[in-house]
Design a protein around this motif. Sequence first.
Motif, PDB file in Angstrom:
ATOM      1  N   THR A   1       4.097  14.710 -40.614  1.00 12.16           N
ATOM      2  CA  THR A   1       3.361  15.959 -40.404  1.00 12.16           C
ATOM      3  C   THR A   1       1.944  15.882 -40.980  1.00 12.16           C
ATOM      4  N   GLY A   2       1.060  16.695 -40.369  1.00 12.59           N
ATOM      5  CA  GLY A   2      -0.261  16.927 -40.930  1.00 12.59           C
ATOM      6  C   GLY A   2      -1.147  15.704 -41.037  1.00 12.59           C
ATOM      7  N   ASN A   3      -0.974  14.766 -40.110  1.00 15.26           N
ATOM      8  CA  ASN A   3      -1.768  13.538 -40.168  1.00 15.26           C
ATOM      9  C   ASN A   3      -3.042  13.652 -39.337  1.00 15.26           C
ATOM     10  N   ALA A   4      -4.063  12.883 -39.726  1.00 12.85           N
ATOM     11  CA  ALA A   4      -5.371  12.980 -39.076  1.00 12.85           C
ATOM     12  C   ALA A   4      -5.340  12.496 -37.635  1.00 12.85           C
ATOM     13  N   GLN A   5      -4.414  11.584 -37.322  1.00 13.95           N
ATOM     14  CA  GLN A   5      -4.226  11.177 -35.930  1.00 13.95           C
ATOM     15  C   GLN A   5      -2.858  11.679 -35.482  1.00 13.95           C
ATOM     16  N   ALA A   6      -2.013  10.824 -34.954  1.00 13.47           N
ATOM     17  CA  ALA A   6      -0.710  11.245 -34.446  1.00 13.47           C
ATOM     18  C   ALA A   6       0.371  11.147 -35.527  1.00 13.47           C
ATOM     19  N   GLY A   7       1.512  11.714 -35.199  1.00  6.89           N
ATOM     20  CA  GLY A   7       2.664  11.536 -36.084  1.00  6.89           C
ATOM     21  C   GLY A   7       3.100  10.086 -36.119  1.00  6.89           C
ATOM     22  N   LEU A   8       3.092   9.433 -34.938  1.00  7.16           N
ATOM     23  CA  LEU A   8       3.412   8.019 -34.812  1.00  7.16           C
ATOM     24  C   LEU A   8       2.527   7.422 -33.735  1.00  7.16           C
ATOM     25  N   SER A   9       1.972   6.240 -34.009  1.00  5.94           N
ATOM     26  CA  SER A   9       1.146   5.584 -33.005  1.00  5.94           C
ATOM     27  C   SER A   9       1.631   4.165 -32.761  1.00  5.94           C
ATOM     28  N   LEU A  10       1.414   3.690 -31.524  1.00  9.00           N
ATOM     29  CA  LEU A  10       1.672   2.306 -31.160  1.00  9.00           C
ATOM     30  C   LEU A  10       0.362   1.740 -30.641  1.00  9.00           C
ATOM     31  N   TRP A  11      -0.075   0.615 -31.256  1.00 13.35           N
ATOM     32  CA  TRP A  11      -1.409   0.121 -30.964  1.00 13.35           C
ATOM     33  C   TRP A  11      -1.424  -1.393 -30.945  1.00 13.35           C
ATOM     34  N   VAL A  12      -2.063  -1.966 -29.921  1.00 20.03           N
ATOM     35  CA  VAL A  12      -2.298  -3.406 -29.855  1.00 20.03           C
ATOM     36  C   VAL A  12      -3.797  -3.626 -29.862  1.00 20.03           C
ATOM     37  N   GLU A  13      -4.269  -4.477 -30.782  1.00 21.70           N
ATOM     38  CA  GLU A  13      -5.705  -4.656 -30.943  1.00 21.70           C
ATOM     39  C   GLU A  13      -6.345  -5.275 -29.702  1.00 21.70           C
ATOM     40  N   SER A  14      -5.790  -6.385 -29.218  1.00 18.53           N
ATOM     41  CA  SER A  14      -6.310  -6.971 -27.970  1.00 18.53           C
ATOM     42  C   SER A  14      -5.182  -7.415 -27.063  1.00 18.53           C
ATOM     43  N   THR A  15      -4.260  -8.234 -27.588  1.00 20.14           N
ATOM     44  CA  THR A  15      -3.126  -8.657 -26.778  1.00 20.14           C
ATOM     45  C   THR A  15      -1.914  -8.873 -27.674  1.00 20.14           C
ATOM     46  N   GLY A  16      -0.759  -8.500 -27.161  1.00 22.33           N
ATOM     47  CA  GLY A  16       0.466  -8.651 -27.939  1.00 22.33           C
ATOM     48  C   GLY A  16       1.601  -7.914 -27.269  1.00 22.33           C
ATOM     49  N   THR A  17       2.827  -8.191 -27.725  1.00 19.63           N
ATOM     50  CA  THR A  17       4.024  -7.631 -27.113  1.00 19.63           C
ATOM     51  C   THR A  17       4.798  -6.805 -28.122  1.00 19.63           C
ATOM     52  N   MET A  18       5.301  -5.664 -27.646  1.00 19.50           N
ATOM     53  CA  MET A  18       6.225  -4.849 -28.430  1.00 19.50           C
ATOM     54  C   MET A  18       7.582  -4.908 -27.748  1.00 19.50           C
ATOM     55  N   ARG A  19       8.625  -5.156 -28.556  1.00 18.53           N
ATOM     56  CA  ARG A  19       9.940  -5.425 -27.959  1.00 18.53           C
ATOM     57  C   ARG A  19      11.055  -4.787 -28.788  1.00 18.53           C
ATOM     58  N   ASN A  20      11.988  -4.145 -28.087  1.00 19.98           N
ATOM     59  CA  ASN A  20      13.194  -3.606 -28.714  1.00 19.98           C
ATOM     60  C   ASN A  20      12.869  -2.644 -29.860  1.00 19.98           C
ATOM     61  N   LEU A  21      12.192  -1.564 -29.501  1.00 22.82           N
ATOM     62  CA  LEU A  21      11.849  -0.532 -30.479  1.00 22.82           C
ATOM     63  C   LEU A  21      12.764   0.672 -30.285  1.00 22.82           C
ATOM     64  N   GLU A  22      13.258   1.224 -31.376  1.00 22.66           N
ATOM     65  CA  GLU A  22      14.084   2.432 -31.336  1.00 22.66           C
ATOM     66  C   GLU A  22      13.400   3.512 -32.166  1.00 22.66           C
ATOM     67  N   ILE A  23      13.001   4.588 -31.510  1.00 24.79           N
ATOM     68  CA  ILE A  23      12.380   5.725 -32.198  1.00 24.79           C
ATOM     69  C   ILE A  23      13.291   6.923 -31.931  1.00 24.79           C
ATOM     70  N   VAL A  24      14.115   7.251 -32.907  1.00 25.92           N
ATOM     71  CA  VAL A  24      15.249   8.151 -32.689  1.00 25.92           C
ATOM     72  C   VAL A  24      15.338   9.173 -33.824  1.00 25.92           C
ATOM     73  N   ASN A  25      15.556  10.433 -33.466  1.00 24.40           N
ATOM     74  CA  ASN A  25      15.834  11.493 -34.431  1.00 24.40           C
ATOM     75  C   ASN A  25      14.760  11.649 -35.506  1.00 24.40           C
TER      76      ASN A  25
END
Length: 393
Positions: free
Chosen positions: A267-291
Motif C-alpha cells: 500500500t501507499g507506494n510511489a509507483q505500483a503495488g507490484l511491478s514487473l520490469w525488464v531492463e532490455s531483454t530477459g525472460t520471466m517464467r513460472n510466476l505465481e502472484i496469489v492472494n
Amino acid sequence: MRVLAVVALLVVAAAGPTAEGAAGPVPRTRHVGPHGEYATVQAAADAALPGETVAIEAGTYPGGLTIRHDGAPGRPIRFTGTGGTAVLTGGLAIGGHGWLEFTDVTVAGSTGFGVYAEGAHDLVFARFGVDGSRDGGLVLVGTRRVRVAGCDIRGTNSRGTSADHEALSIASGSSDVEVSGCRVHDNGEEGIDVKYDDGARVKIHHNVVTGNRGPDIYVDSSSVVDVYANVVSGTREATKAGIGLAVEDYSESRLLSDVRVFDNLSTGNAQAGLSLWVESTGTMRNLEIVNNTFAGNHRGSVLVDADRFAGTNTLRNNVFGDGPVDAGPFAADHNFAGDPGFADPARGDYHLTAGSAAIDAGSSDQAPAFDLDGVARPTGAGFDIGAYERKQP
C-alpha cells in the motif's frame, strides 16, 4: 602397574564423557565490557574458539569488528549482547567465515557496509540491527545457509544511488537464506533485494518493509524465491513499486523464474503495488502472484513492463484496490478490482468486513494454507480473495 593405571585414566578423561554420562568441558564465555575480561569486542573475537560465546555488555564499542576465524558444525561462535543491545560503531566484516551467530547486536554509523559477507556460510542474525551506513546494510554475496530473524535495518545507503548494494542484499549466488520478522525501513535504496541467484532458495516472510527509496522487496534475475506475508508500503521514488520483480542488464542469465508472491499487503507506494520490469531483454517464467492485497498505490495495483514470458504465470485471488489491472501474459482469475469492503483503509486496516464481495469468492487452486495474520484458509465456505481471510464469528 600404577603408572599404567594413571595413564589409562588420563586417556579416558581426554576422550570426553565418562561411562556415567558426565559432561565434557563447558564451552567458555568471553565477557566484554566494563565488568569483563576484554575491553574490546575484537580482542574477544580473536581469542574465541568454536562453541564459545562472546558476551558483550550493553553499551557502545568503537572500531567495528572483523571476523578472523570460523566456528564449527554444531559449535558456532556466538556474539551476544547482554543486559540490552551491544552497539558496534563501524562495520562488521565477516569475509568468508562460517558457523557464526549474532544476537542483540547492532552495527551503527558505518562509513562503508554495515555488514559484509562474501563466500560465507552458516550464519544467524537474530534481533540484529544496522543503524546507518553509507553503502548497503546487511550484504550477503555468494553466501549460503543464513537466517535473519527479528532484525531492524534502517538509515543505510546514505550515499543514495551511488551506494553499493542495498539495505539487505542477498546477492550473486547466495542461497538458502530466510528473512523473517524484520523491519527494514527508511533506507536510501531497495529494502530487501534478492539478485543474480539462479538457485536462490530464498524465503522472505512476515517482514515490515516501509519508507525505502524502493522497491521495498525486489527480486532481480533470481530463481526459487518465496515472498509472502509481508507488509510493504511507502516507497519514495516515483519509479519504485512496493514489490518489484525484474531482469536487469547486469544479470548473465537474464532469467527470473519460479517466484511466488502471496499473502502480502502492498500500500501507499510511489509507483505500483507490484511491478514487473525488464531492463532490455530477459525472460520471466513460472510466476505465481496469489492472494495479495494492493491498495492506495500511485500508479495502480500491478504494472507489467515486460514482454517475454515462459511457463505458467498466474495472477489469482488478488485484491486490486486501485482499480482494474491489465493482466497481460498472466492467466488471471478470481481477482477483485476496487474496494471489496476494507475495514478501515484510512488507518491501514485492509481486513475484509462482513458482507464483503471478496469473502468465499476465491479459488482453491494454488491458494496458500494461511493468510497474512496466520489464519488458516479457508475459514468459511470458500477461500477469500486478498491477503486476509475473514475469521468466522
